[in-house]
Write a protein that holds these residues in place. Structure first.
Motif, PDB file in Angstrom:
ATOM      1  N   UNK A 249       0.823  -1.206   0.000  1.00  0.00           N
ATOM      2  CA  UNK A 249       0.000   0.000   0.000  1.00  0.00           C
ATOM      3  C   UNK A 249       0.859   1.260   0.000  1.00  0.00           C
ATOM      4  N   UNK A 250       1.961   1.230   0.727  1.00  0.00           N
ATOM      5  CA  UNK A 250       2.865   2.378   0.766  1.00  0.00           C
ATOM      6  C   UNK A 250       3.439   2.652  -0.623  1.00  0.00           C
ATOM      7  N   UNK A 251       3.839   1.602  -1.307  1.00  0.00           N
ATOM      8  CA  UNK A 251       4.343   1.745  -2.677  1.00  0.00           C
ATOM      9  C   UNK A 251       3.283   2.341  -3.589  1.00  0.00           C
ATOM     10  N   UNK A 252       2.063   1.819  -3.476  1.00  0.00           N
ATOM     11  CA  UNK A 252       0.981   2.264  -4.344  1.00  0.00           C
ATOM     12  C   UNK A 252       0.658   3.738  -4.127  1.00  0.00           C
ATOM     13  N   UNK A 253       0.611   4.176  -2.856  1.00  0.00           N
ATOM     14  CA  UNK A 253       0.250   5.550  -2.528  1.00  0.00           C
ATOM     15  C   UNK A 253       1.361   6.537  -2.871  1.00  0.00           C
ATOM     16  N   UNK A 254       2.612   6.150  -2.640  1.00  0.00           N
ATOM     17  CA  UNK A 254       3.729   7.074  -2.838  1.00  0.00           C
ATOM     18  C   UNK A 254       4.258   7.101  -4.272  1.00  0.00           C
ATOM     19  N   UNK A 255       4.225   5.936  -4.946  1.00  0.00           N
ATOM     20  CA  UNK A 255       4.878   5.846  -6.250  1.00  0.00           C
ATOM     21  C   UNK A 255       3.962   5.425  -7.388  1.00  0.00           C
ATOM     22  N   UNK A 256       2.754   4.987  -7.048  1.00  0.00           N
ATOM     23  CA  UNK A 256       1.831   4.590  -8.091  1.00  0.00           C
ATOM     24  C   UNK A 256       1.987   3.128  -8.487  1.00  0.00           C
ATOM     25  N   UNK A 257       1.079   2.659  -9.325  1.00  0.00           N
ATOM     26  CA  UNK A 257       1.045   1.249  -9.701  1.00  0.00           C
ATOM     27  C   UNK A 257       2.272   0.815 -10.489  1.00  0.00           C
TER      28      UNK A 257
END
Length: 315
Positions: free
Chosen positions: A261-269
């Motif tokens: 989730x952190x990756x998705x929120x900060x850097x996108x899919x």
């Protein structure tokens, strides 16, 4: 004296299968380890400090990443964590590949024509067993590969040696720290085994069944090529999560799902496909190995055939 009919049924013992698979994995790692290091660097890039718009990334593309590592750290930087990588192959590849046929026979109750379900169960079982056995070596390998080596400035590195890494992780994070990311790694390897090993097994069997090729290297290359390609798309996101979580310091993520989730929120899919090109090139020794001729599959097949031919010659 053993008759000719019995010699045809000669099969390597489980220790021979384990040794041949582990040795094949080590040989493969020696060839492709720089690519694996480049993949890890790409996967963790932007984790601590996401790139702002217009900022140039440190690592760009396959060859750009490799050249940057050589320029900044020297050629040795490409082989950071090699010792742990060889430890991993001897424990991981030996179990994953070496026990696959044994588990397939177990689930199919000795049938010569194992069904898809038996193959899937065998692949998932050997994958989980291999991860459980090799997870400490994988954690150390990934952390060394993520560690930037700057010998010219004398800066302290995260770990001074492979043994120091094992000791430090156990001391600072507890024994559980050595198995950090074990569950997402098992999930990843379940995907890998279900798509790669089973695909390899089925394609090779069909090639031989329809007599498109004989049981030789070109046949093994073709099956390995297809197996590696089919695995990458579904396994790449889990691989990125696994790499980041294993490399994280205590408290950085509450778990693998939090990491995702952190990756998705900060850097996108798109962050889930960092290092995707490298995954396509050699995901667990699929496509690249099919062109170089070195893979746990093909090398194990070669060692197995040498063993069989040697055994027959002695009969």
């Amino acid at each position: 004296m053993v008759g000719r009919g019995d010699s045809a049924d000669l099969n390597p013992s489980v220790p021979i299968k384990l040794f041949s698979a582990g040795t094949a994995g080590c040989v493969a790692d020696l060839v492709t380890f720089p690519l694996d290091t480049a993949k890890v660097r790409l996967q963790i890039q932007g984790e601590s400090k996401p790139l702002v718009k217009g900022q140039r990334a440190t690592y760009r593309g396959v060859f750009g990443t490799i050249l940057t590592i050589i320029r900044v750290e020297g050629p040795r930087g490409l082989y950071n964590g090699l010792v742990a990588g060889l430890h991993r192959q001897m424990s991981f590849a030996s179990v994953r590949v070496g026990l696959y046929d044994t588990m397939k026979q177990l689930y199919s109750r000795g049938s010569e024509n194992a069904g898809i379900a038996s193959r899937l169960l065998a692949g998932c079982t050997t994958g989980a067993m291999a991860v459980a056995a090799a997870q400490p070596t994988d954690v150390v390998k990934v952390r060394f590969q993520a560690q930037v080596r700057l010998p010219q400035d004398g800066s302290a590195t995260r770990y001074s040696s492979t043994l120091d890494a094992y000791r430090t992780i156990a001391r600072d994070e507890g024994v559980r720290g050595l198995w950090k990311g074990c569950l997402p790694n098992i999930a990843r390897n379940a995907i890998v085994n279900c798509s790669e090993m089973v695909t390899y097994d089925i394609i090779k069997e069909r090639i031989l069944q329809y007599k498109l090729m004989t049981d030789n290297m070109p046949c093994h290359f073709t099956a390995a090529f297809a197996a590696g390609f089919c695995t990458t798309v579904v396994a790449s996101p889990v691989d990125v999560i696994k790499t980041r979580y294993m490399n994280s310091v205590p408290g950085q993520y509450s778990g693998a799902i939090n990491c995702a989730f952190t990756m998705l929120l900060k850097e996108g899919a798109t962050a889930f496909y960092k290092g995707y090109v490298l995954e396509q090139l050699f995901h667990r020794r699929g496509r690249l190995y099919s062109s170089t001729g070195i893979s746990p599959f093909t090398a194990t097949e070669y060692i197995r055939q040498v063993y069989l031919s040697t055994g027959k010659a002695c009969l």
